[in-house]
Design an enzyme around this catalytic site. Structure first.
Site, PDB file in Angstrom:
ATOM      1  N   THR A 400       8.631  89.637  88.239  1.00 23.75           N
ATOM      2  CA  THR A 400       8.178  89.104  89.520  1.00 23.75           C
ATOM      3  C   THR A 400       8.872  89.905  90.607  1.00 23.75           C
ATOM      4  O   THR A 400      10.096  90.063  90.577  1.00 23.75           O
ATOM      5  CB  THR A 400       8.533  87.615  89.666  1.00 23.75           C
ATOM      6  OG1 THR A 400       7.977  86.890  88.569  1.00 23.75           O
ATOM      7  CG2 THR A 400       7.975  87.056  90.964  1.00 23.75           C
ATOM      8  N   LYS A 407       9.751  81.189  93.674  1.00 19.47           N
ATOM      9  CA  LYS A 407       8.603  80.490  94.250  1.00 19.47           C
ATOM     10  C   LYS A 407       7.642  79.984  93.171  1.00 19.47           C
ATOM     11  O   LYS A 407       6.534  79.564  93.484  1.00 19.47           O
ATOM     12  CB  LYS A 407       7.855  81.414  95.215  1.00 19.47           C
ATOM     13  CG  LYS A 407       8.669  81.820  96.435  1.00 19.47           C
ATOM     14  CD  LYS A 407       7.855  82.703  97.376  1.00 19.47           C
ATOM     15  CE  LYS A 407       8.669  83.094  98.601  1.00 19.47           C
ATOM     16  NZ  LYS A 407       7.895  83.952  99.539  1.00 19.47           N
ATOM     17  N   GLU A 431       8.827  89.871  73.700  1.00 16.71           N
ATOM     18  CA  GLU A 431       9.719  90.765  72.971  1.00 16.71           C
ATOM     19  C   GLU A 431      11.156  90.376  73.258  1.00 16.71           C
ATOM     20  O   GLU A 431      11.522  90.059  74.378  1.00 16.71           O
ATOM     21  CB  GLU A 431       9.477  92.224  73.385  1.00 16.71           C
ATOM     22  CG  GLU A 431       8.209  92.807  72.815  1.00 16.71           C
ATOM     23  CD  GLU A 431       8.112  94.305  73.039  1.00 16.71           C
ATOM     24  OE1 GLU A 431       9.022  94.866  73.668  1.00 16.71           O
ATOM     25  OE2 GLU A 431       7.126  94.904  72.597  1.00 16.71           O
ATOM     26  N   SER A 435      16.116  89.674  79.028  1.00 12.90           N
ATOM     27  CA  SER A 435      17.127  89.866  80.059  1.00 12.90           C
ATOM     28  C   SER A 435      17.679  88.515  80.474  1.00 12.90           C
ATOM     29  O   SER A 435      17.185  87.460  80.061  1.00 12.90           O
ATOM     30  CB  SER A 435      16.520  90.585  81.263  1.00 12.90           C
ATOM     31  OG  SER A 435      15.557  89.758  81.888  1.00 12.90           O
ATOM     32  N   SER A 444      13.211  77.670  80.442  1.00 11.76           N
ATOM     33  CA  SER A 444      12.734  76.612  81.327  1.00 11.76           C
ATOM     34  C   SER A 444      11.260  76.309  81.061  1.00 11.76           C
ATOM     35  O   SER A 444      10.858  75.138  80.996  1.00 11.76           O
ATOM     36  CB  SER A 444      12.943  77.014  82.788  1.00 11.76           C
ATOM     37  OG  SER A 444      12.431  76.041  83.666  1.00 11.76           O
TER      38      SER A 444
END
Length: 541
Positions: A400, A407, A431, A435, A444
């Site tokens: 993003t 957002k 994969e 990170s 989440s």
């Protein structure tokens, strides 16, 4: 002032400036972090001289590389310095006056170029070649400086690895991997990811107390409870694949340093986080100007204005497969739109760490999310996936853009990737390893999606508690079984009770879930997705 690692602070600025002449690449010492009063331990990665003053590019130990920065002499605390040794022996500490023996190759100021030469049309892989000296700077000495040691390389005994030994060991390992894998690690796109934070271990389940919601199922785990899709349960960082889009990251001084000061993309000016192999002549500019529609890069705003007068695109190339309100998704074939895909990878590399970027985008599909207004479709983020994945990966790389972070767009990208998997009729997974930010987003999303399934379950007609299996959850969500199990373990929802596994959800978890879902204003509507899966094994890629 807060100085970490129990270093004392000396207010004598003159002595600090005087002692910085002895500092070399690879030294570790407390450094004042930008816009804070903290002095964390940092490693000097590179040194340059500007207007008669030395500047130091530092990496803060145990911090993300996006915080790396250039600092001045007065930002260094030289009371205690860990100097690298040529022989790789135990690293000593110096207290201001004592200085190590300096080597001739490191005498004076050494300025490294900010970016490798941009590969020409004949060289597809964007792996940095031996850099040439930038104009107005002293070229680097021949060979690898003995004082350079990447962060994280010190041994358990507090040693700093010698640069030549490190290079030799790295080359041996690369040659060994090439021999084992037959060179399959080369010639592929991409952006490999290394996990940047450890996963918490699941706590031991306890006998459940009285809770209002129970979802039970015989043989819920069926021997697979110890499997963790992202490698979090055994506490080990999983190793990336050596084929497909997961390739090893070759770490050197050039790629460890941010080489782009600023980019301008549409209405946004963004400060990059990491290295990206843009052409060296552009990296010397104060800002790189990027067309937000075709992602071509220019060295000045005037050049960009001339380009925009000729650029016919007002949206990404490819097919628009989803639109609801102002949000659209475009599917881009890495073979048919190679230039756009390569420019997208260059842009993404500025904000994705531990990636090795290759220009072979043919085996990949790119899904670009945009926001529409009167001027056109503006890129918000994207994810890529392999056309054919032997391990059922539905995301190879995901990003993003910084102006749109926090957002809800990250979860929207993840939700869209799983919506595609539902249309394909199979489960998928990103994969791994992920990170740090990617791991947080996926955990989440998995937690919210699985809890949504549990809460929507209704009791049976005879009043018995509802039952559901892991396979049912996978079928409803297209989340892979290993990811479902790891999520349940991380949430500590699985309990063993009276000879069976049960999932217990109390009121606190339900309220937290509802508050989190209230924040997700934007959701994917499957009715707005117009897309038919392709069998890439039966067609040319």
């Amino acid at each position: 002032m807060k100085i970490n690692h129990k270093y004392e602070f000396d207010d004598d600025v003159a002595s600090i400036c005087e002692s910085t002449a002895a500092l070399t690449e690879g030294c570790r010492l407390p450094v004042r972090m930008h816009k804070t009063d903290d002095w964390p331990l940092a490693e000097i990665v590179s040194i340059k001289e500007l207007d008669g003053r030395r500047q130091f590019y530092v990496h803060y130990v145990d911090f993300n590389k996006r915080l790396d920065e250039w600092v001045n002499e007065e930002d260094l605390y030289t009371r205690k310095v860990q100097f690298p040794r040529r022989d790789g022996s135990q690293t000593g500490t110096s207290t201001g006056v004592t200085t190590p023996q300096r080597h001739h190759s490191l005498a004076g100021s050494v300025s490294r170029p900010t970016s490798p030469q941009h590969p020409g049309s004949g060289a597809l892989a964007a792996i940095p070649q031996t850099p040439t000296g930038a104009s107005g700077s002293v070229p680097p000495p021949a060979g690898i400086p003995n004082s350079v040691a990447p962060p994280g390389t010190p041994s358990s005994g507090g040693e700093l690895v010698n640069g030549n030994n490190l290079a030799a060991a790295l080359q041996k390992r690369i040659n060994r991997k090439r021999k084992n894998h037959g060179g399959s690690a080369h010639g592929h796109h991409s952006l490999t990811s290394q996990q940047q934070q450890s996963h918490p271990h699941p706590t031991t389940p306890q006998t459940p107390t009285a809770t209002p919601v129970h979802v039970t199922g015989d043989g819920l785990i069926s021997g697979a409870a110890n499997d963790d899709g992202d490698g979090s349960q055994d506490g080990k960082t999983p190793t990336p694949r050596q084929s497909g889009s997961m390739v090893t990251h070759q770490d050197d001084v050039v790629t460890r340093m941010k080489n782009v000061e600023m980019i301008e993309l549409g209405r946004h000016r963004i400060k990059p986080w990491y290295f990206s192999p843009y052409p060296q002549e552009l990296c010397q500019m104060p800002c790189i100007y990027i067309c937000e529609f075709c992602l071509k890069y220019r060295k000045s705003r005037k050049c960009l204005e001339r380009h925009l007068s000729k650029c016919n695109l007002r949206h990404p190339p490819g097919n628009e497969i989803y639109r609801k309100h102002t949000i659209s998704f475009f599917e881009i074939d890495g073979r048919k739109n190679k230039v756009y895909a390569q420019n997208l990878c260059l842009l993404a590399k500025l904000f994705l760490d531990h990636k090795t970027l290759y220009y072979d985008t043919d085996p990949f599909l790119f899904y670009v999310m945009t926001e529409f207004d009167s001027r056109g479709f503006h890129i918000v983020g994207y994810f890529s996936k392999e056309k054919e994945s032997t391990e059922d990966y539905n995301v190879a790389c995901i990003l993003t853009m910084p102006p749109y972070q926090r957002k809800g767009y990250g979860k929207l990208l993840i939700e869209f990737s799983y919506e595609l998997s539902k249309f394909e009729g199979k489960t998928g997974s990103p994969e791994k390893p992920l990170s740090d930010l990617g791991l947080l987003s996926y955990r989440s999303y998995w937690a919210q999606t699985i809890l949504e399934i549990f809460i929507s379950q209704n009791p049976s007609t005879d009043g018995e508690k509802p039952t559901i299996t892991i396979n049912d959850i996978c079928e409803c969500t297209s989340i892979k079984k290993e990811d479902v199990i790891s999520t349940l373990q991380n949430l500590n929802l699985i309990n063993y009770y009276k000879g069976q596994y049960i999932v217990c959800i109390n009121r606190v978890i339900i309220e937290q879930h509802r508050r989190a879902m209230d924040k997700r204003k934007i959701r994917i509507d499957s009715k707005c997705l117009h897309w038919t899966p392709k069998d890439w094994s039966k067609r040319s890629k």
